[in-house]
Scaffold this active site. Structure first.
Site, short mmCIF file in Angstrom:
data_model
loop_
_atom_site.label_atom_id
_atom_site.label_comp_id
_atom_site.label_asym_id
_atom_site.label_seq_id
_atom_site.Cartn_x
_atom_site.Cartn_y
_atom_site.Cartn_z
N ASP A 43 -4.28 3.33 0.66
CA ASP A 43 -2.91 3.81 0.44
C ASP A 43 -2.50 3.43 -0.98
OD1 ASP A 43 0.06 3.80 0.43
OD2 ASP A 43 -0.17 4.22 2.56
N GLN A 95 8.36 8.27 9.28
CA GLN A 95 7.20 9.05 8.80
C GLN A 95 7.59 9.87 7.58
OE1 GLN A 95 5.46 11.68 11.76
NE2 GLN A 95 3.63 12.04 10.51
N HIS A 151 -1.36 9.60 10.68
CA HIS A 151 -2.08 8.51 10.00
C HIS A 151 -1.69 7.17 10.59
CE1 HIS A 151 1.66 9.37 7.84
NE2 HIS A 151 1.74 8.08 7.58
N PHE A 152 -2.66 6.28 10.59
CA PHE A 152 -2.41 4.89 10.97
C PHE A 152 -2.57 4.04 9.72
CE2 PHE A 152 -3.49 6.89 14.94
CZ PHE A 152 -2.59 6.32 15.82
N HIS A 153 -1.62 3.14 9.50
CA HIS A 153 -1.71 2.18 8.41
C HIS A 153 -2.45 0.95 8.93
CE1 HIS A 153 1.72 4.04 6.05
NE2 HIS A 153 1.97 4.51 7.26
P1 AMP Z 1 4.40 7.13 6.24
O1 AMP Z 1 5.64 6.83 5.45
O2 AMP Z 1 4.20 6.25 7.44
O3 AMP Z 1 4.33 8.61 6.60
O4 AMP Z 1 3.17 6.82 5.28
C1 AMP Z 1 2.72 7.69 4.29
C2 AMP Z 1 1.86 6.87 3.39
O5 AMP Z 1 1.07 7.75 2.59
C3 AMP Z 1 2.65 6.01 2.39
O6 AMP Z 1 2.34 4.63 2.62
C4 AMP Z 1 2.18 6.49 1.03
O7 AMP Z 1 2.04 5.46 0.08
C5 AMP Z 1 0.85 7.13 1.37
N1 AMP Z 1 0.40 8.15 0.44
C6 AMP Z 1 1.08 9.22 0.01
N2 AMP Z 1 0.32 9.95 -0.86
C7 AMP Z 1 -0.87 9.31 -0.96
C8 AMP Z 1 -2.07 9.56 -1.69
N3 AMP Z 1 -2.22 10.64 -2.49
N4 AMP Z 1 -3.10 8.68 -1.57
C9 AMP Z 1 -2.97 7.59 -0.76
N5 AMP Z 1 -1.87 7.31 -0.04
C10 AMP Z 1 -0.82 8.16 -0.14
#
Ligand code: AMP
Length: 135
Positions: free
Chosen positions: A30, A93, A99-101
């Site tokens: 991320d 989101q 996606h899973f963090h």
């Molecule tokens: P969420 O807010 O739970 O939907 O998480 C989305 C995640 O995607 C965030 O933690 C962002 O930092 C991550 N993210 C967005 N664009 C990218 C990218 N191009 N490469 C890696 N992570 C990304």
């Protein structure tokens, strides 16, 4: 999905730092820069989140979450992981591809991985009656 940023990563149209890949899933760093080792796991099939995800895709994605989590704790010196998912905009989101963090953790980390909530306002019995699926 043409405009989905994670589909673009899967197609190689946007660069990513891959951690793991197989036929059905991808894991990559991320870019948030919020905590060391922040990793994402996604299915290659475009689904919005847990709420609309079919069982097969969810199973494949969770299997990869476990693979990456085990790798972090068995091979990379971490002692645990936080696994987080936001399903739906009200839940936080921001990218609408499942996606899973994964946040790798050590016992010396100076932070908690659990969101800081404001404290319950309703009686637990009232909420229980509303949400229980048991007759
Ligand atoms: P969420 O807010 O739970 O939907 O998480 C989305 C995640 O995607 C965030 O933690 C962002 O930092 C991550 N993210 C967005 N664009 C990218 C990218 N191009 N490469 C890696 N992570 C990304």
């Amino acid at each position: 999905m043409d405009n989905c940023i994670f589909c673009k990563i899967i197609r190689g149209e946007i660069p990513s730092r891959k951690v793991y890949e197989d036929e059905n899933t991808l894991s990559f760093m991320d870019v948030a820069g919020d905590v060391d080792g922040h990793i994402l796991v996604i299915p290659k099939k475009h689904v919005t989140n847990v709420l609309d995800c079919d069982k097969e895709t969810l199973d494949q994605t969770i299997e990869t979450v476990k693979k990456v989590a085990n790798h972090l704790t068995e091979d990379c010196g971490y002692e645990g992981v936080n696994i987080l998912n936001a399903s739906g905009q009200p839940a936080g989101q921001s990218v609408f591809h499942l996606h899973f963090h994964i946040i790798p953790r050590k016992s010396t980390d100076p932070f908690t991985g659990w969101p800081v909530y404001p404290g319950a306002k309703e009686e637990i019995e009232d909420v229980h009656k509303r949400v229980t699926m048991i007759d």
